[in-house]
Every structure is written in structure tokens, then in C-alpha cells.
Design a protein around this motif. Structure first.
Motif, PDB file in Angstrom:
ATOM      1  N   ASP A 180     -23.966   3.443  34.090  1.00  0.00           N
ATOM      2  CA  ASP A 180     -24.857   2.822  35.096  1.00  0.00           C
ATOM      3  C   ASP A 180     -25.192   1.162  34.244  1.00  0.00           C
ATOM      4  OD1 ASP A 180     -26.702   4.119  36.846  1.00  0.00           O
ATOM      5  OD2 ASP A 180     -28.223   5.171  34.571  1.00  0.00           O
ATOM      6  N   LYS A 181     -24.513   0.907  33.186  1.00  0.00           N
ATOM      7  CA  LYS A 181     -24.200   0.305  32.382  1.00  0.00           C
ATOM      8  C   LYS A 181     -22.825   0.673  32.130  1.00  0.00           C
ATOM      9  CE  LYS A 181     -25.819  -2.553  28.124  1.00  0.00           C
ATOM     10  NZ  LYS A 181     -26.738  -2.438  27.424  1.00  0.00           N
ATOM     11  N   MET A 182     -22.131  -0.958  31.957  1.00  0.00           N
ATOM     12  CA  MET A 182     -20.689  -0.395  31.243  1.00  0.00           C
ATOM     13  C   MET A 182     -20.791  -1.256  29.446  1.00  0.00           C
ATOM     14  SD  MET A 182     -17.832  -0.502  34.506  1.00  0.00           S
ATOM     15  CE  MET A 182     -18.393   0.942  35.697  1.00  0.00           C
ATOM     16  N   ASN A 183     -20.567  -1.481  29.162  1.00  0.00           N
ATOM     17  CA  ASN A 183     -20.510  -2.685  27.600  1.00  0.00           C
ATOM     18  C   ASN A 183     -19.325  -3.457  28.324  1.00  0.00           C
ATOM     19  OD1 ASN A 183     -22.493  -1.353  27.288  1.00  0.00           O
ATOM     20  ND2 ASN A 183     -22.539   0.260  25.968  1.00  0.00           N
ATOM     21  N   ASN A 184     -18.254  -2.478  28.348  1.00  0.00           N
ATOM     22  CA  ASN A 184     -17.155  -3.828  28.402  1.00  0.00           C
ATOM     23  C   ASN A 184     -16.716  -3.396  29.222  1.00  0.00           C
ATOM     24  OD1 ASN A 184     -15.674  -1.472  27.286  1.00  0.00           O
ATOM     25  ND2 ASN A 184     -15.922  -1.952  24.711  1.00  0.00           N
ATOM     26  N   VAL A 185     -14.954  -4.316  29.023  1.00  0.00           N
ATOM     27  CA  VAL A 185     -14.070  -4.162  30.223  1.00  0.00           C
ATOM     28  C   VAL A 185     -12.815  -2.745  29.822  1.00  0.00           C
ATOM     29  CG1 VAL A 185     -12.133  -5.288  30.937  1.00  0.00           C
ATOM     30  CG2 VAL A 185     -13.611  -6.781  30.396  1.00  0.00           C
ATOM     31  N   ARG A 186     -13.287  -2.108  28.767  1.00  0.00           N
ATOM     32  CA  ARG A 186     -12.437  -1.381  28.692  1.00  0.00           C
ATOM     33  C   ARG A 186     -12.932   0.013  28.826  1.00  0.00           C
ATOM     34  NH1 ARG A 186     -11.032   1.426  22.559  1.00  0.00           N
ATOM     35  NH2 ARG A 186      -9.580   2.485  23.227  1.00  0.00           N
ATOM     36  N   GLU A 187     -14.771  -0.171  28.749  1.00  0.00           N
ATOM     37  CA  GLU A 187     -15.305   1.073  30.182  1.00  0.00           C
ATOM     38  C   GLU A 187     -14.675   0.977  31.420  1.00  0.00           C
ATOM     39  OE1 GLU A 187     -19.195   0.623  28.684  1.00  0.00           O
ATOM     40  OE2 GLU A 187     -19.025   1.693  26.338  1.00  0.00           O
ATOM     41  N   PHE A 188     -14.518   0.008  32.038  1.00  0.00           N
ATOM     42  CA  PHE A 188     -14.930  -0.459  33.227  1.00  0.00           C
ATOM     43  C   PHE A 188     -13.491  -0.339  33.661  1.00  0.00           C
ATOM     44  CE2 PHE A 188     -12.556  -2.605  36.515  1.00  0.00           C
ATOM     45  CZ  PHE A 188     -13.510  -2.444  37.831  1.00  0.00           C
ATOM     46  N   MET A 189     -12.601  -0.605  32.699  1.00  0.00           N
ATOM     47  CA  MET A 189     -11.000   0.120  33.074  1.00  0.00           C
ATOM     48  C   MET A 189     -11.272   1.745  32.760  1.00  0.00           C
ATOM     49  SD  MET A 189      -9.698  -2.674  33.991  1.00  0.00           S
ATOM     50  CE  MET A 189      -7.758  -1.775  34.005  1.00  0.00           C
ATOM     51  N   GLU A 190     -11.513   2.283  31.978  1.00  0.00           N
ATOM     52  CA  GLU A 190     -11.186   3.706  31.844  1.00  0.00           C
ATOM     53  C   GLU A 190     -12.115   4.807  32.592  1.00  0.00           C
ATOM     54  OE1 GLU A 190     -13.503   4.535  27.423  1.00  0.00           O
ATOM     55  OE2 GLU A 190     -11.708   4.553  26.867  1.00  0.00           O
ATOM     56  N   TRP A 191     -13.543   3.939  33.209  1.00  0.00           N
ATOM     57  CA  TRP A 191     -13.774   4.005  34.744  1.00  0.00           C
ATOM     58  C   TRP A 191     -13.025   3.873  35.914  1.00  0.00           C
ATOM     59  CZ3 TRP A 191     -15.930   1.478  39.095  1.00  0.00           C
ATOM     60  CH2 TRP A 191     -16.327   2.139  39.908  1.00  0.00           C
ATOM     61  N   TYR A 192     -12.820   2.572  36.045  1.00  0.00           N
ATOM     62  CA  TYR A 192     -11.174   2.692  37.067  1.00  0.00           C
ATOM     63  C   TYR A 192     -10.395   3.435  36.657  1.00  0.00           C
ATOM     64  CZ  TYR A 192      -9.212  -0.061  40.524  1.00  0.00           C
ATOM     65  OH  TYR A 192      -8.263  -0.631  41.892  1.00  0.00           O
ATOM     66  N   THR A 193     -10.341   4.162  35.739  1.00  0.00           N
ATOM     67  CA  THR A 193      -8.561   4.548  35.806  1.00  0.00           C
ATOM     68  C   THR A 193      -9.222   5.791  36.514  1.00  0.00           C
ATOM     69  OG1 THR A 193      -8.047   3.273  34.199  1.00  0.00           O
ATOM     70  CG2 THR A 193      -6.997   5.435  34.154  1.00  0.00           C
ATOM     71  N   VAL A 194     -10.633   7.070  36.207  1.00  0.00           N
ATOM     72  CA  VAL A 194     -10.883   7.810  36.558  1.00  0.00           C
ATOM     73  C   VAL A 194     -11.038   7.962  38.125  1.00  0.00           C
ATOM     74  CG1 VAL A 194     -12.651   9.449  35.854  1.00  0.00           C
ATOM     75  CG2 VAL A 194     -11.727   7.851  34.324  1.00  0.00           C
ATOM     76  N   LYS A 195     -11.339   6.720  38.291  1.00  0.00           N
ATOM     77  CA  LYS A 195     -11.867   6.103  39.772  1.00  0.00           C
ATOM     78  C   LYS A 195     -10.585   6.307  40.908  1.00  0.00           C
ATOM     79  CE  LYS A 195     -16.478   7.202  40.380  1.00  0.00           C
ATOM     80  NZ  LYS A 195     -17.263   8.214  40.642  1.00  0.00           N
ATOM     81  N   GLU A 196      -9.980   5.240  39.933  1.00  0.00           N
ATOM     82  CA  GLU A 196      -8.696   6.103  40.714  1.00  0.00           C
ATOM     83  C   GLU A 196      -7.473   6.628  40.546  1.00  0.00           C
ATOM     84  OE1 GLU A 196      -4.394   2.408  40.751  1.00  0.00           O
ATOM     85  OE2 GLU A 196      -5.995   2.612  39.675  1.00  0.00           O
ATOM     86  N   ASP A 197      -7.846   7.210  39.802  1.00  0.00           N
ATOM     87  CA  ASP A 197      -7.180   8.966  39.877  1.00  0.00           C
ATOM     88  C   ASP A 197      -7.645   9.860  41.172  1.00  0.00           C
ATOM     89  OD1 ASP A 197      -5.685   8.111  38.115  1.00  0.00           O
ATOM     90  OD2 ASP A 197      -6.672   8.765  36.542  1.00  0.00           O
ATOM     91  N   GLU A 198      -9.411   9.710  41.562  1.00  0.00           N
ATOM     92  CA  GLU A 198      -9.553  10.299  41.704  1.00  0.00           C
ATOM     93  C   GLU A 198      -9.245  10.178  43.351  1.00  0.00           C
ATOM     94  OE1 GLU A 198     -13.568   9.854  41.067  1.00  0.00           O
ATOM     95  OE2 GLU A 198     -13.920  11.255  39.434  1.00  0.00           O
ATOM     96  N   TRP A 199      -9.387   8.781  43.496  1.00  0.00           N
ATOM     97  CA  TRP A 199      -9.465   7.913  44.711  1.00  0.00           C
ATOM     98  C   TRP A 199      -7.840   8.515  45.498  1.00  0.00           C
ATOM     99  CZ3 TRP A 199     -10.851   2.478  42.830  1.00  0.00           C
ATOM    100  CH2 TRP A 199     -12.398   2.094  42.769  1.00  0.00           C
ATOM    101  N   TYR A 200      -6.996   8.205  43.877  1.00  0.00           N
ATOM    102  CA  TYR A 200      -5.283   9.317  45.102  1.00  0.00           C
ATOM    103  C   TYR A 200      -5.259   9.911  45.058  1.00  0.00           C
ATOM    104  CZ  TYR A 200      -3.332   4.514  42.678  1.00  0.00           C
ATOM    105  OH  TYR A 200      -2.765   3.622  42.620  1.00  0.00           O
ATOM    106  N   ASP A 201      -6.426  11.133  43.914  1.00  0.00           N
ATOM    107  CA  ASP A 201      -6.311  12.273  44.735  1.00  0.00           C
ATOM    108  C   ASP A 201      -7.016  13.108  45.576  1.00  0.00           C
ATOM    109  OD1 ASP A 201      -5.303  13.365  41.432  1.00  0.00           O
ATOM    110  OD2 ASP A 201      -6.899  13.590  40.883  1.00  0.00           O
ATOM    111  N   ARG A 202      -8.022  11.718  46.184  1.00  0.00           N
ATOM    112  CA  ARG A 202      -8.115  12.161  47.518  1.00  0.00           C
ATOM    113  C   ARG A 202      -8.141  11.493  48.623  1.00  0.00           C
ATOM    114  NH1 ARG A 202     -12.390   8.788  46.919  1.00  0.00           N
ATOM    115  NH2 ARG A 202     -14.194  10.476  45.954  1.00  0.00           N
ATOM    116  N   GLU A 203      -6.970  10.405  48.770  1.00  0.00           N
ATOM    117  CA  GLU A 203      -5.921   9.674  49.647  1.00  0.00           C
ATOM    118  C   GLU A 203      -4.608  10.425  49.214  1.00  0.00           C
ATOM    119  OE1 GLU A 203      -4.578   6.412  47.866  1.00  0.00           O
ATOM    120  OE2 GLU A 203      -6.751   5.304  48.716  1.00  0.00           O
ATOM    121  N   ASP A 204      -4.197  11.899  47.973  1.00  0.00           N
ATOM    122  CA  ASP A 204      -3.314  12.801  48.477  1.00  0.00           C
ATOM    123  C   ASP A 204      -3.994  14.443  48.414  1.00  0.00           C
ATOM    124  OD1 ASP A 204      -1.770  11.310  47.074  1.00  0.00           O
ATOM    125  OD2 ASP A 204      -1.539  11.578  44.873  1.00  0.00           O
ATOM    126  N   LEU A 205      -5.047  14.012  48.773  1.00  0.00           N
ATOM    127  CA  LEU A 205      -5.657  15.685  48.999  1.00  0.00           C
ATOM    128  C   LEU A 205      -5.070  16.065  50.769  1.00  0.00           C
ATOM    129  CD1 LEU A 205      -7.602  17.699  49.142  1.00  0.00           C
ATOM    130  CD2 LEU A 205      -8.851  16.651  50.348  1.00  0.00           C
TER     131      LEU A 205
END
Length: 552
Positions: A74-99
Motif C-alpha cells: 500500500d505504501k512505499m516510503n522510500n526507493v529502497r523499499e521499492f527496490m526491495e519490493w521490485y527485487t522480490v517481484k523481479e525474482d518472482e517474475w523470473y521464477d514465473r518466466e523460468d517456470l
């Protein structure tokens, strides 16, 4: 603004990257084509079997987007959180693409496990095959060894069979004796048996084998017993031939020609037996002995049958040509007797050849016995014959008509007759020479001439005048056209008549000797002529005119 709205806004910001209209991160056409080609290649390779169509992809994308949207904080306070969230999502996306790749990798792993299982099974099969190969090699070696042993056994069997046969061949020469003895004792082996020839050959083989292997144990005893069996069998054959000939003689009559037919009938039964003996006469002396006895039996039966008849016929011929105790015509008797004996000899020889193939001395002596009746009957008549011309004619009959015309053309059948005829010819020649000798001594050496015989030369002049008158008469009868040669021949004939021998007794005595005996036999009688010449010289010395004679 609530957290859900912020998340929705952030997701929209991310989705705005691919927004068809005015995207935040727009892609070029080549990038899009590359993505599409890559997706097509992935579909063809089956790496993402769940992505069958674009609809599925879009639905998955929308679902992922909704899922991603749901995961937006719901809320990202800074870019770091975004990057962390993006990193997690990117891993999920990679995992989804690599599925799909992971699924494919998982399938490959499963297939690898299956291949490993198959390889293990193959290794196990190869191991089993290796074991089977070892077992096969072992069985093959044992089979080859068994085969070799079997071949050796077969070779031993062949050798044993050969030894068995050799022993059997040797033992049959000993075992067959009882069979022969039994066959001869119970009369199952006789002259009418169909296996008579084979039995004779078998006996010959046994005897020859035992004679060759005389060192075998009991070979002498078996040899003597085999020879005894052979002797019994050949004696049986000889007796059969003798009885057959005796039966033919019993039913035949020498007075008619039917006795030849009787013997020809007997020939059909006896000839096979005689042929068996003749074929094997070279094997042992026993065959020759038995065959000789068969010849003697045949000759004896024929002699008994026709011997008296031949002698009676010869005596009948003598009686026919005899009148008052004197022979009327000895020449006719000689021709008739010789013709009869020639006919008998030819018939006997022909009949003999129907029984036997080789003419023996026994048969020749038999024919000589028949023909000697000619000598016995005619010789007493010849030694009392005094007529020189008849003796000369007898010599011509025997030498020309019989020996040269008859015997020389058929020497085998008429050899016995030829011997008798030649012997008789010698006797006739001796009688002729003797009678000529006596005639020369009585009518020449002791001749006492009469006055008319000594009327020389008057008698010569008389004969010459008679011859000249006969010549003149014949010349006058000839035609004048005839040649001079005819006159010359006529004169020579007249001169020959005039110069005839002056001693007819000398010509009568010597001419038959030169005619029938020949010069070489007359040379031994020249002493008689010398004596005659001495007598003529004695007469001349006493004053008698000398006679011109060819005997001088």
C-alpha cells in the motif's frame, strides 16, 4: 489516499510501461518481433506447454498482473523499499518466466531418471548376456569336447566293426562246415538244387582260404573235412551223370538212330552238371579227376551201346563183299567201311560236344577203338591180296579219298580214324612193295624168255614197219590244209609207241610203287632193281640181245 489506491497506482505505473498508448517503456518493432519469435520458438520446442495460445498468455499475464497487483504494498516510503519490493517481484517474475524451463528441466530430470533406469537395465541385460556368453562358451567347449569324443568313439566303432567283419570273414570259413555237413546228410544239397553252383564256389573258397592260412588253429582238420564234403558233392554229381548216361543207354537201341535222340534228351539234364565241373576244373585236381571219370562213364556207355553194332556192321560189309570165302571187291569194301566209320566218328564227335567242351584222350581212344575194327577186318584180307593194281587202288583210296579229302578237313573229329587209316595205308604200301618185290623176282629175275621174246632185231623191225604203216594211214586221212605241227605231233606219238618199254612185267611192278608210295619209299627197294639189272646183264652175256627198259 488509501494503501489499495497507492498499490493500484503503483501497479498502473508499472503497467504503463507496456501500455499500448504512450507506454512508459516503449518497445521497438524489432524488439517486439524478437519477443514474438522467441515465444514462437518456445512454443515449437514445447518448453512452455501451458502457453498454448496468445489467449492463454494474455490470461496468464492478466492473472499475473492481478497477482502482482495484489502483491503491491500500500505504501512505499522510500526507493529502497521499492527496490526491495521490485527485487522480490523481479525474482518472482523470473521464477514465473523460468517456470516452463524448470518444468522442462524437471521433465528432463525425470527422463534422465528413466534413461538411467533403462541404462541400468541395459547394463543388467549386458551382464546377463555376458553370463550367457560365458555359459554358451562353456557349453560350446563341452559340446566340442563331446563331439570330438563322439568322433573318436565313432572311429573306434568303425575299427571295431572292421575287426568284427574280419573276424566274421575268418570265422565263416569254420562255421560253414556244420551247415555243409548237415545239408549233405539230410540230402537238402543235391545235384538238382538251385544253389549247387554257389555251394561249389563256397567250398572252393573255404578250401583255398584254409590252404592259404594253414597256420590257423584246427585249419588242417577243417580243411580235410571241407575236402571230404567237396568229394561227396562231386561224387554225387559224377554218379548223377553216370546214372543219366546208363538210363539213356538202357532206353536206346544201337540198331536205330534213335539212340542219338535218347542221349540228346539226357544231355539237357546232364550238361549243366558237367558244365559246373568244367568251369572249375582248374581249381583242384579233384574236379579234373571227377570230370575224367565222367568222360570214362560216357565212353563206356557209348562203347557198350554202339561198339558191338559197329563191329557187326563191319562184318556185314565183309560178308556182303565176300563170295565163296574170297573177297569180290576189296576196294568197294574199303570205301564202304571207311565211309561208315567216318559217319560214325562225326556223329559221335557231335554228340560228345553236346555233353563236353574239351576233347580228351579218353574219347580219342574210344573213337580209335571203334575205328580199329576197320583195321581188324580188312588187314587179313590185305595181307592175302596179290593183285598189284588192287593194292595200288587201295593206297589211292586211303591216301587221297580218306586222308586228304576227309581227315584233313576235319582233323578234330577224324583224328582217330586218320590214325587207323594211315596205319592201314602203311600196311597196304608194305604189301604192295612186297608183292612188287616178289613179282620182280619171279617174273623178271627168274624170267625165262621164249624164242619169240628173243626174236631181235626182227621183232623191232616188224614193230617199226607196223608203226610206219599206221602212220602213213593216219597221214593220208589228214586234210592237206592241216598244219605241219599236227604231222610233227603225230610222228612223235608214233615214235613213242615204238619206244615203249620192252619189259612189261618190270613196268607193272614198279609203276604202282612210284604212283602210290612215292620216290622216297621206293629208294629202299632199289636192291630189287639192281638184282633185275644183274639178271638182264647175265642174259646178255649168254648171248641174248639186251632189252631196252625203263626199269634199268
Amino acid at each position: 489516499m488509501s494503501n489499495s489506491q497507492e498499490l493500484s497506482n503503483n501497479g498502473n505505473l508499472i503497467f504503463d510501461w507496456e501500455r499500448p498508448d504512450d507506454p512508459s517503456a516503449p518497445l521497438s518493432n524489432s524488439q517486439r518481433n524478437f519477443i514474438l519469435d522467441l515465444g514462437q520458438e518456445i512454443k515449437e520446442l514445447g518448453l512452455l506447454p501451458n502457453l498454448d495460445s496468445e489467449q492463454d498468455v494474455s490470461s496468464d499475464t492478466s492473472e499475473s498482473r492481478s497477482t502482482d497487483a495484489e502483491g503491491v504494498p500500500d505504501k512505499m516510503n522510500n526507493v529502497r523499499e521499492f527496490m526491495e519490493w521490485y527485487t522480490v517481484k523481479e525474482d518472482e517474475w523470473y521464477d514465473r518466466e523460468d517456470l516452463p524451463y524448470k518444468n522442462y528441466l524437471r521433465q528432463l530430470a525425470n527422463q534422465k531418471e528413466e534413461c538411467d533406469g533403462i541404462l541400468s537395465q541395459v547394463d543388467e541385460c549386458l551382464k546377463h548376456l555376458k553370463d550367457l556368453t560365458l555359459e554358451y562358451q562353456s557349453v560350446s567347449n563341452k559340446t566340442n569336447a563331446l563331439h570330438q569324443v563322439s568322433e573318436e568313439l565313432l572311429a573306434d566303432q568303425v575299427k571295431l566293426i572292421a575287426v568284427w567283419d574280419a573276424v566274421g570273414d575268418r570265422m565263416k570259413h569254420f562255421k560253414s562246415l556244420d551247415r555243409f555237413v548237415q545239408s549233405l546228410d539230410n540230402n537238402s544239397l543235391n545235384v538238382h538244387s538251385t544253389n549247387l553252383a554257389s555251394a561249389l564256389d563256397e567250398l572252393n573258397d573255404h578250401i583255398r582260404y584254409l590252404q592259404t592260412h594253414s597256420k590257423f588253429r584246427e585249419s588242417f582238420n577243417y580243411l580235410s573235412r571241407y575236402q571230404q564234403c567237396q568229394r561227396r558233392l562231386l561224387a554225387m554229381m559224377r554218379d548223377a551223370v553216370a546214372s543219366g548216361l546208363s538210363l539213356a543207354t538202357l532206353h536206346a537201341s544201337a540198331n536205330t538212330a534213335s539212340h542219338y535222340a535218347k542221349f540228346q534228351v539226357a544231355r539237357h539234364n546232364l550238361r549243366p552238371i558237367i558244365a559246373m565241373m568244367e568251369e572249375r576244373v582248374s581249381h583242384t585236381e579233384l574236379y579234373e579227376q571227377m570230370l575224367a571219370e565222367c568222360h570214362e562213364a560216357y565212353v563206356s556207355e557209348r562203347q557198350t551201346l554202339i561198339g558191338p553194332s559197329v563191329l557187326k556192321t563191319m562184318e556185314g560189309l565183309v560178308a556182303t563183299n565176300t563170295s565163296s570165302g574170297a573177297v569180290v571187291d576189296l576196294c568197294s569194301l574199303m570205301r564202304a567201311a571207311c565211309a561208315f566209320l567216318i559217319h560214325v566218328s562225326l556223329d559221335e564227335h557231335k554228340l560228345y560236344q553236346q555233353f563236353f567242351t574239351v576233347q580228351t584222350d579218353t574219347f580219342d581212344k574210344y573213337l580209335e577203338t571203334l575205328c580199329v575194327s576197320l583195321y581188324d577186318v580188312t588187314r587179313p584180307l590185305i595181307i592175302h591180296m596179290k593183285h598189284l593194281e588192287s593194292l595200288a587202288e587201295l593206297c589211292s583210296i586211303l591216301r587221297l579219298e580218306m586222308l586228304q579229302e576227309q581227315v584233313s578237313t576235319n582233323k578234330e573229329a577224324l583224328s582217330a580214324f586218320g590214325g587207323i587209316a594211315e596205319q592201314l595205308l602203311h600196311d597196304v604200301q608194305e604189301r604192295l612193295v612186297f608183292r612188287a618185290h616178289m613179282y620182280l623176282r619171279t617174273d623178271v629175275a627168274e624170267y625165262k624168255p621164249s624164242p619169240g621174246d628173243l626174236a631181235y632185231p626182227e621183232k623191232l623191225h616188224l614193230m617199226q614197219s607196223i608203226a610206219q604203216s599206221m602212220h602213213d594211214q593216219e597221214v593220208s586221212m589228214l586234210n592237206r590244209s592241216e598244219s605241219r605241227a599236227s604231222l610233227t605231233s603225230l610222228s612223235s606219238a608214233t615214235s613213242q609207241d615204238v619206244s615203249k618199254p620192252m619189259n612189261p612185267p618190270c613196268q607193272r611192278a614198279l609203276q604202282p610203287i612210284y604212283t602210290v608210295c612215292g620216290t622216297h619209299q621206293c629208294e629202299g627197294r632199289c636192291s630189287v632193281l639192281v638184282d633185275c639189272i644183274g639178271v638182264l646183264k647175265g642174259l646178255h652175256s649168254k648171248g641174248y640181245p639186251r632189252k631196252r627198259s625203263h626199269c634199268a
